[in-house]
Every structure is written in structure tokens, then in C-alpha cells.
Write a protein that holds these residues in place. Structure first.
Motif, PDB file in Angstrom:
ATOM      1  N   TRP A 195       0.857  -1.126   0.031  1.00  0.00           N
ATOM      2  CA  TRP A 195      -0.139   0.063   0.028  1.00  0.00           C
ATOM      3  C   TRP A 195       0.838   1.293   0.076  1.00  0.00           C
ATOM      4  O   TRP A 195       0.562   2.227  -0.590  1.00  0.00           O
ATOM      5  CB  TRP A 195      -1.063  -0.184   1.212  1.00  0.00           C
ATOM      6  CG  TRP A 195      -2.168  -1.074   1.040  1.00  0.00           C
ATOM      7  CD1 TRP A 195      -2.367  -2.237   1.590  1.00  0.00           C
ATOM      8  CD2 TRP A 195      -3.069  -0.979   0.041  1.00  0.00           C
ATOM      9  NE1 TRP A 195      -3.192  -3.047   1.313  1.00  0.00           N
ATOM     10  CE2 TRP A 195      -3.860  -2.184   0.211  1.00  0.00           C
ATOM     11  CE3 TRP A 195      -3.455   0.016  -0.807  1.00  0.00           C
ATOM     12  CZ2 TRP A 195      -4.862  -2.439  -0.370  1.00  0.00           C
ATOM     13  CZ3 TRP A 195      -4.834  -0.686  -1.713  1.00  0.00           C
ATOM     14  CH2 TRP A 195      -5.515  -1.663  -1.523  1.00  0.00           C
ATOM     15  N   GLN A 196       2.088   1.212   0.649  1.00  0.00           N
ATOM     16  CA  GLN A 196       2.993   2.503   0.690  1.00  0.00           C
ATOM     17  C   GLN A 196       3.420   2.723  -0.909  1.00  0.00           C
ATOM     18  O   GLN A 196       3.689   3.758  -1.170  1.00  0.00           O
ATOM     19  CB  GLN A 196       3.958   2.234   1.787  1.00  0.00           C
ATOM     20  CG  GLN A 196       3.349   2.440   3.225  1.00  0.00           C
ATOM     21  CD  GLN A 196       4.671   1.827   4.064  1.00  0.00           C
ATOM     22  OE1 GLN A 196       5.573   0.896   3.856  1.00  0.00           O
ATOM     23  NE2 GLN A 196       4.987   2.656   5.211  1.00  0.00           N
ATOM     24  N   ILE A 197       4.042   1.351  -1.299  1.00  0.00           N
ATOM     25  CA  ILE A 197       4.522   1.402  -2.643  1.00  0.00           C
ATOM     26  C   ILE A 197       3.331   2.094  -3.667  1.00  0.00           C
ATOM     27  O   ILE A 197       3.663   2.995  -4.431  1.00  0.00           O
ATOM     28  CB  ILE A 197       4.912   0.273  -3.204  1.00  0.00           C
ATOM     29  CG1 ILE A 197       6.280  -0.040  -2.264  1.00  0.00           C
ATOM     30  CG2 ILE A 197       5.511   0.401  -4.698  1.00  0.00           C
ATOM     31  CD1 ILE A 197       6.795  -1.579  -2.526  1.00  0.00           C
ATOM     32  N   ALA A 198       2.157   1.422  -3.562  1.00  0.00           N
ATOM     33  CA  ALA A 198       1.176   1.915  -4.490  1.00  0.00           C
ATOM     34  C   ALA A 198       0.735   3.258  -4.231  1.00  0.00           C
ATOM     35  O   ALA A 198       0.464   3.917  -5.260  1.00  0.00           O
ATOM     36  CB  ALA A 198      -0.136   1.005  -4.197  1.00  0.00           C
ATOM     37  N   GLY A 199       0.687   3.884  -2.975  1.00  0.00           N
ATOM     38  CA  GLY A 199       0.431   5.150  -2.650  1.00  0.00           C
ATOM     39  C   GLY A 199       1.522   6.153  -3.466  1.00  0.00           C
ATOM     40  O   GLY A 199       1.260   7.120  -3.986  1.00  0.00           O
ATOM     41  N   GLY A 200       2.784   5.497  -3.291  1.00  0.00           N
ATOM     42  CA  GLY A 200       3.792   6.417  -3.814  1.00  0.00           C
ATOM     43  C   GLY A 200       3.691   6.552  -5.305  1.00  0.00           C
ATOM     44  O   GLY A 200       3.949   7.531  -5.914  1.00  0.00           O
ATOM     45  N   ALA A 201       3.343   5.296  -5.996  1.00  0.00           N
ATOM     46  CA  ALA A 201       3.214   5.138  -7.520  1.00  0.00           C
ATOM     47  C   ALA A 201       2.224   6.092  -7.917  1.00  0.00           C
ATOM     48  O   ALA A 201       2.258   6.738  -8.911  1.00  0.00           O
ATOM     49  CB  ALA A 201       2.917   3.765  -7.854  1.00  0.00           C
ATOM     50  N   LEU A 202       0.946   6.171  -7.164  1.00  0.00           N
ATOM     51  CA  LEU A 202      -0.059   6.898  -7.545  1.00  0.00           C
ATOM     52  C   LEU A 202       0.148   8.238  -7.564  1.00  0.00           C
ATOM     53  O   LEU A 202      -0.257   9.163  -8.328  1.00  0.00           O
ATOM     54  CB  LEU A 202      -1.345   6.602  -6.757  1.00  0.00           C
ATOM     55  CG  LEU A 202      -2.724   7.318  -7.076  1.00  0.00           C
ATOM     56  CD1 LEU A 202      -3.055   6.970  -8.379  1.00  0.00           C
ATOM     57  CD2 LEU A 202      -3.751   6.710  -6.101  1.00  0.00           C
ATOM     58  N   LEU A 203       0.822   8.904  -6.258  1.00  0.00           N
ATOM     59  CA  LEU A 203       0.912  10.039  -6.144  1.00  0.00           C
ATOM     60  C   LEU A 203       2.303  10.727  -7.201  1.00  0.00           C
ATOM     61  O   LEU A 203       1.921  11.746  -7.738  1.00  0.00           O
ATOM     62  CB  LEU A 203       1.450  10.217  -4.729  1.00  0.00           C
ATOM     63  CG  LEU A 203       2.144  11.771  -4.282  1.00  0.00           C
ATOM     64  CD1 LEU A 203       0.760  12.681  -4.363  1.00  0.00           C
ATOM     65  CD2 LEU A 203       2.526  11.849  -2.759  1.00  0.00           C
ATOM     66  N   GLY A 204       3.058   9.777  -7.330  1.00  0.00           N
ATOM     67  CA  GLY A 204       4.198  10.212  -8.573  1.00  0.00           C
ATOM     68  C   GLY A 204       3.760  10.285  -9.886  1.00  0.00           C
ATOM     69  O   GLY A 204       3.844  11.134 -10.668  1.00  0.00           O
ATOM     70  N   GLY A 205       2.550   9.273 -10.366  1.00  0.00           N
ATOM     71  CA  GLY A 205       1.754   9.198 -11.358  1.00  0.00           C
ATOM     72  C   GLY A 205       1.099  10.631 -11.480  1.00  0.00           C
ATOM     73  O   GLY A 205       0.908  11.384 -12.560  1.00  0.00           O
ATOM     74  N   LEU A 206       0.294  10.945 -10.646  1.00  0.00           N
ATOM     75  CA  LEU A 206      -0.813  12.180 -10.515  1.00  0.00           C
ATOM     76  C   LEU A 206       0.243  13.313 -10.507  1.00  0.00           C
ATOM     77  O   LEU A 206      -0.210  14.396 -11.387  1.00  0.00           O
ATOM     78  CB  LEU A 206      -1.516  12.092  -9.196  1.00  0.00           C
ATOM     79  CG  LEU A 206      -2.528  10.921  -9.255  1.00  0.00           C
ATOM     80  CD1 LEU A 206      -3.289  11.185  -7.755  1.00  0.00           C
ATOM     81  CD2 LEU A 206      -3.584  10.949 -10.238  1.00  0.00           C
ATOM     82  N   LEU A 207       1.078  13.537  -9.700  1.00  0.00           N
ATOM     83  CA  LEU A 207       1.952  14.950  -9.897  1.00  0.00           C
ATOM     84  C   LEU A 207       2.649  14.928 -11.347  1.00  0.00           C
ATOM     85  O   LEU A 207       2.641  16.024 -11.643  1.00  0.00           O
ATOM     86  CB  LEU A 207       3.113  14.889  -8.748  1.00  0.00           C
ATOM     87  CG  LEU A 207       2.324  15.139  -7.325  1.00  0.00           C
ATOM     88  CD1 LEU A 207       3.769  14.770  -6.395  1.00  0.00           C
ATOM     89  CD2 LEU A 207       1.921  16.206  -7.199  1.00  0.00           C
ATOM     90  N   THR A 208       2.964  13.815 -11.878  1.00  0.00           N
ATOM     91  CA  THR A 208       3.492  14.046 -13.390  1.00  0.00           C
ATOM     92  C   THR A 208       2.547  14.279 -14.264  1.00  0.00           C
ATOM     93  O   THR A 208       2.864  15.182 -14.982  1.00  0.00           O
ATOM     94  CB  THR A 208       4.414  12.608 -13.638  1.00  0.00           C
ATOM     95  OG1 THR A 208       5.266  12.284 -12.689  1.00  0.00           O
ATOM     96  CG2 THR A 208       4.881  12.789 -14.961  1.00  0.00           C
ATOM     97  N   ALA A 209       1.271  13.739 -13.919  1.00  0.00           N
ATOM     98  CA  ALA A 209       0.236  14.180 -15.166  1.00  0.00           C
ATOM     99  C   ALA A 209      -0.081  15.620 -14.761  1.00  0.00           C
ATOM    100  O   ALA A 209      -0.385  16.109 -15.583  1.00  0.00           O
ATOM    101  CB  ALA A 209      -1.020  13.461 -14.495  1.00  0.00           C
ATOM    102  N   LEU A 210      -0.221  15.939 -13.698  1.00  0.00           N
ATOM    103  CA  LEU A 210      -0.253  17.385 -13.349  1.00  0.00           C
ATOM    104  C   LEU A 210       0.739  18.372 -13.828  1.00  0.00           C
ATOM    105  O   LEU A 210       0.061  19.498 -14.653  1.00  0.00           O
ATOM    106  CB  LEU A 210      -0.630  17.731 -11.793  1.00  0.00           C
ATOM    107  CG  LEU A 210      -0.967  18.810 -11.477  1.00  0.00           C
ATOM    108  CD1 LEU A 210      -2.366  19.552 -11.835  1.00  0.00           C
ATOM    109  CD2 LEU A 210      -0.704  19.012  -9.942  1.00  0.00           C
ATOM    110  N   VAL A 211       1.756  18.250 -13.728  1.00  0.00           N
ATOM    111  CA  VAL A 211       2.802  19.004 -14.416  1.00  0.00           C
ATOM    112  C   VAL A 211       2.867  19.049 -15.814  1.00  0.00           C
ATOM    113  O   VAL A 211       2.774  20.059 -16.453  1.00  0.00           O
ATOM    114  CB  VAL A 211       4.180  18.539 -13.938  1.00  0.00           C
ATOM    115  CG1 VAL A 211       5.368  19.425 -14.774  1.00  0.00           C
ATOM    116  CG2 VAL A 211       4.415  18.747 -12.406  1.00  0.00           C
ATOM    117  N   VAL A 212       2.669  17.690 -16.449  1.00  0.00           N
ATOM    118  CA  VAL A 212       2.445  17.786 -18.061  1.00  0.00           C
ATOM    119  C   VAL A 212       1.362  18.320 -18.502  1.00  0.00           C
ATOM    120  O   VAL A 212       1.319  19.252 -19.490  1.00  0.00           O
ATOM    121  CB  VAL A 212       2.637  16.200 -18.213  1.00  0.00           C
ATOM    122  CG1 VAL A 212       2.288  16.122 -19.861  1.00  0.00           C
ATOM    123  CG2 VAL A 212       3.814  15.465 -18.201  1.00  0.00           C
TER     124      VAL A 212
END
Length: 352
Positions: free
Chosen positions: A138-155
Motif C-alpha cells: 500500500w505504501q508503494i502503491a500510494g507512492g506510485a499513484l502520487l508520483g503518477g498524478l504529480l507527473t500528470a499534473l505537471v505535464v
């Protein structure tokens, strides 16, 4: 619950409930392709359950799945092999749907989470969690989701100019992806040797060692997000007509695009959290599905089915090609995907 009517026309399959509260339409060719590819994927899954260092006859596989085999066979089939097979099918479905979303949003066959950079962003988030705290699923999943969302937001913000345009989204995404890839390499170089090796192997994209403790939450997450995505499938098809046409049909184009973007990132992050960044499945599955079904646009269900087949076939190849050595499945998908990408680029160059 009323029994639905299912009617086959010369080119279309229509399913409709007696009360009229449910209706679904699919071209007969699309239905046939989905059925055949699904059957092929399950046949590969059966082969994966039966073969390996400990070969299990097909009849014993069925007995193990129904709980009637001996303890050793049951353990091999249901505890060691079944979670991996299930994850290949589920994560392939997730990546196929994710690719369909992004290729529909960008209206470009290169619009894929691994090309645009969302895959890399999800990997960055997961990698930070792994290097910082080790991390449960769940920690890794949360980190992956947050990293993906932040990247999507920046892009999305960098590509936004009176609405987001597909080509600009791809160009910005490629640039962000390159920066994040360099950052990921730097993170691994700064870690201690054991952690760095674990992160590097995981970063290749691997289904080795998958257990039920990882499979069950992943299936739950993918199922919920996939259902939400299917609920937006009609609006996604309308967006392909262009923003003006979509607005005329009552679709809020930017809101719908943003929702689809979030769902696509969630599907990518779910796969990344379990197996690491698996490249090219999301890129190839929607285009292969479109060509097999001869559809004019990108559709979610065929893309999901082809994605499941591609990842299942790739993982079986990774297990058996150099047996007893098991390759990360990402090595196989990158090899196949590289050939596909060269063909796709050559085809687009001929068109222009």
C-alpha cells in the motif's frame, strides 16, 4: 432481475434488459475478436499453470483449482503460479485500458503512459518510497499513484493552452519523462547496494515472486478503476469527435479529459506498484485492438483484452525462454515493443 435480450444483427450485437434500463452495443466483429483473444489469453494462462520445473498435467491443474489435488500440486498451482498468472491478466488489462485512454485523449498512436512519462512518474514515486522506508504494497502503491498524478499534473499544466492539445501533451510528456528517468538513475546510484539492486530489478518490470498479498489488493484497485473508466467510455468516444462536437452533445470536454487522465494514471500506478514499470503494453494494445476490430477509433474493452493477452504471452516467454532463469517480463515487452515502435514510426513517416 430481468433477463436481457441479446440480438445479433449483420454487423452489430445489441444487449438490452427487459425493462430497458440497460443497453449495450458492440460490433459483431469486435465481439468475436474479444472472445477469441480472451480465449487465447486463458489458454496461455493454463499453459503457465501447467508448465515449469514441476510439470503438472492439465487434469491435475483443474483438480488443484477445484481443491481436489494433493497438497504439493495444490500449493504449486494455487499458491506459486496462480497469483502470477492472475496478475499478468489483470495488469495487462489495466495497461491496455490506460493506453486506450491516453491515445484517445491525445488522438495519437504514440499517446501512451510510458511515452508521455506517467509510467516514469509512477516509478519515481514508488522508488522514493522503496528507498526511504522499504514500503509495504500500500505504501508503494500510494507512492506510485502520487508520483503518477504529480507527473500528470505537471505535464497537463505545461501543455495547457486554451485547452490541452494531444501533440503538445506528448512532447511535454517526453521531456518530463527524460528528466524523471535521469532522476531515477541518480536515486538508485545514491542508495546502498542491496536496496539499489532490489530497486533496479523491480524497475525492469517483473512478475517474479508475486504472492496473494500483492494480487488481492491489486485486483480490487484495478476492478474499481476499470468500472469507473467504462462508465466514461461513451464520453471518451465523443471527445474523439473534437471538443466542439463533444460540447454540442453535452460533454464537458476539459472536465471529462481530466477525469480520464486521473483514471488512466490510476490504472498505470496500480500496475507499477505491483510489477514496476512495464513498458509498451499500453502503447501497443490499443492499436493492435483497433486493427483487429477494424474500428475507426480507440475502444476500451478490446484494448483491455489485447493488453491481457500481450502481458500473459510476454510473461510466459520471460519464464520459459531461458529456463530455469526467469527474465523480468519488462525485458520481453521492451524487446517486442521496440520492434513495434519502429514499425509504427515508419508507418507514420510514410503517411506524412
Amino acid at each position: 432481475m430481468s433477463r436481457p435480450d441479446i440480438n445479433f444483427g449483420p454487423r452489430t450485437l445489441v444487449a438490452r434488459s427487459k425493462a430497458g434500463s440497460f443497453s449495450a452495443r458492440m460490433q459483431t466483429r469486435t465481439f468475436t475478436v474479444c472472445a477469441v483473444v480472451t480465449l487465447a489469453a486463458f489458454l496461455l494462462a493454463t499453459v503457465a499453470l501447467a508448465t515449469g520445473d514441476f510439470a503438472v498435467p492439465l487434469t491435475e491443474v483443474i483438480r488443484a483449482l477445484t481443491g481436489n489435488a494433493d497438497a504439493m500440486t495444490t500449493t504449486v498451482v494455487t499458491q506459486w503460479r496462480l497469483p502470477r498468472v492472475l496478475m499478468a491478466l489483470v495488469l495487462g488489462t489495466s495497461l491496455g485500458m490506460s493506453g486506450a485512454i491516453f491515445q484517445s485523449i491525445t488522438r495519437n498512436p504514440l499517446g501512451s503512459p510510458d511515452v508521455i512519462g506517467f509510467n516514469t512518474g509512477a516509478y519515481t514515486g514508488a522508488l522514493l518510497v522503496i528507498l526511504a522506508v522499504g514500503g509495504s504494497y500500500w505504501q508503494i502503491a500510494g507512492g506510485a499513484l502520487l508520483g503518477g498524478l504529480l507527473t500528470a499534473l505537471v505535464v497537463y499544466l505545461l501543455a495547457f493552452r486554451r485547452g490541452s492539445q494531444g501533440f503538445r501533451l506528448i512532447i511535454v510528456g517526453i521531456g518530463i519523462s527524460a528528466m524523471l528517468a535521469a532522476f531515477n538513475h541518480w536515486l538508485i546510484l545514491q542508495a546502498d547496494l542491496e536496496t539499489a539492486m532490489t530497486a533496479a530489478v523491480w524497475g525492469a518490470g517483473s512478475l517474479n515472486g508475486i504472492s496473494w498479498s500483492q494480487a488481492v489488493p491489486a485486483v480490487t484497485v484495478v476492478t474499481v478503476v476499470a468500472v469507473a473508466t467504462l462508465a466514461l467510455s461513451q464520453r471518451m468516444r465523443m471527445l474523439e469527435l473534437g471538443d466542439d462536437a463533444a460540447r454540442a452533445l453535452g460533454v464537458r470536454s476539459e472536465t471529462t479529459r481530466l477525469l480520464l487522465l486521473l483514471l488512466g494514471v490510476a490504472l498505470t500506478a496500480a500496475a507499477t506498484a505491483v510489477a514496476g514499470p512495464i513498458a509498451f503494453v499500453a502503447l501497443a494494445a490499443p492499436q493492435l485492438a483497433r486493427r483487429l476490430c477494424r474500428n475507426t477509433g480507440i475502444t476500451l474493452v478490446p484494448s483491455a483484452v489485447v493488453g491481457a493477452f500481450l502481458l500473459m504471452a510476454s510473461d510466459l516467454t520471460a519464464q520459459r525462454l531461458f529456463a530455469p532463469i526467469q527474465l523480468p517480463v519488462g525485458v520481453v515487452t521492451v524487446s517486442i515493443g521496440g520492434i513495434y515502435l519502429i514499425w509504427l514510426l515508419a508507418r507514420e513517416a510514410r503517411k506524412s
